[in-house]
Design a protein around this motif. Structure first.
Motif, PDB file in Angstrom:
ATOM      1  N   GLU A  32       0.812  -1.221   0.000  1.00 20.82           N
ATOM      2  CA  GLU A  32       0.000   0.000   0.000  1.00 20.82           C
ATOM      3  C   GLU A  32       0.845   1.270   0.000  1.00 20.82           C
ATOM      4  N   MET A  33       2.126   1.144   0.332  1.00 14.71           N
ATOM      5  CA  MET A  33       3.009   2.308   0.338  1.00 14.71           C
ATOM      6  C   MET A  33       3.380   2.664  -1.105  1.00 14.71           C
ATOM      7  N   PRO A  34       3.217   3.928  -1.478  1.00 13.23           N
ATOM      8  CA  PRO A  34       3.558   4.318  -2.844  1.00 13.23           C
ATOM      9  C   PRO A  34       5.023   4.046  -3.189  1.00 13.23           C
ATOM     10  N   ASP A  35       5.897   4.206  -2.217  1.00  8.90           N
ATOM     11  CA  ASP A  35       7.325   3.990  -2.472  1.00  8.90           C
ATOM     12  C   ASP A  35       7.809   2.661  -1.871  1.00  8.90           C
ATOM     13  N   GLY A  36       6.865   1.749  -1.605  1.00  7.63           N
ATOM     14  CA  GLY A  36       7.218   0.464  -1.024  1.00  7.63           C
ATOM     15  C   GLY A  36       7.939  -0.432  -2.019  1.00  7.63           C
ATOM     16  N   ASP A  37       8.580  -1.426  -1.499  1.00  7.58           N
ATOM     17  CA  ASP A  37       9.283  -2.400  -2.340  1.00  7.58           C
ATOM     18  C   ASP A  37       8.265  -3.466  -2.759  1.00  7.58           C
ATOM     19  N   HIS A  38       7.531  -3.145  -3.792  1.00  7.54           N
ATOM     20  CA  HIS A  38       6.427  -4.005  -4.226  1.00  7.54           C
ATOM     21  C   HIS A  38       6.904  -5.355  -4.741  1.00  7.54           C
ATOM     22  N   ALA A  39       8.008  -5.385  -5.417  1.00 10.37           N
ATOM     23  CA  ALA A  39       8.520  -6.656  -5.938  1.00 10.37           C
ATOM     24  C   ALA A  39       8.873  -7.594  -4.786  1.00 10.37           C
ATOM     25  N   HIS A  40       9.545  -7.049  -3.786  1.00 13.08           N
ATOM     26  CA  HIS A  40       9.914  -7.864  -2.625  1.00 13.08           C
ATOM     27  C   HIS A  40       8.659  -8.324  -1.873  1.00 13.08           C
ATOM     28  N   ALA A  41       7.695  -7.430  -1.713  1.00 15.95           N
ATOM     29  CA  ALA A  41       6.457  -7.774  -1.009  1.00 15.95           C
ATOM     30  C   ALA A  41       5.706  -8.885  -1.742  1.00 15.95           C
TER      31      ALA A  41
END
Length: 72
Positions: A32-41
């Protein structure tokens, strides 16, 4: 001994469930964080699902291996 083994399995399963929920919440927050590490999540989410299935298989195996312990 059977009762103790059953109690240990139950405690371990409950600990696993709690850890799973905490990890899923962390993954969701990261996504949900815009600058989160989406690939890792997303990788972590896939790993959590594999681990969840492994725990369910182990519980099913123990259910067949150890009969229900009658209460006294």
């Amino acid at each position: 001994m059977l009762r103790e083994a059953t109690n240990q399995i139950t405690r371990t399963a409950n600990d696993a469930i709690q850890a799973y929920h905490r990890a899923r919440a962390s993954v969701k927050a990261e996504l949900e964080m815009p600058d989160g590490d989406h690939a890792h999540a997303k990788r972590m989410s896939a790993q959590l699902e594999v681990a969840r299935k492994d725990v369910l298989v182990a519980l099913e195996t123990t259910r067949h291996r150890y009969p229900s312990v009658p209460s006294e």
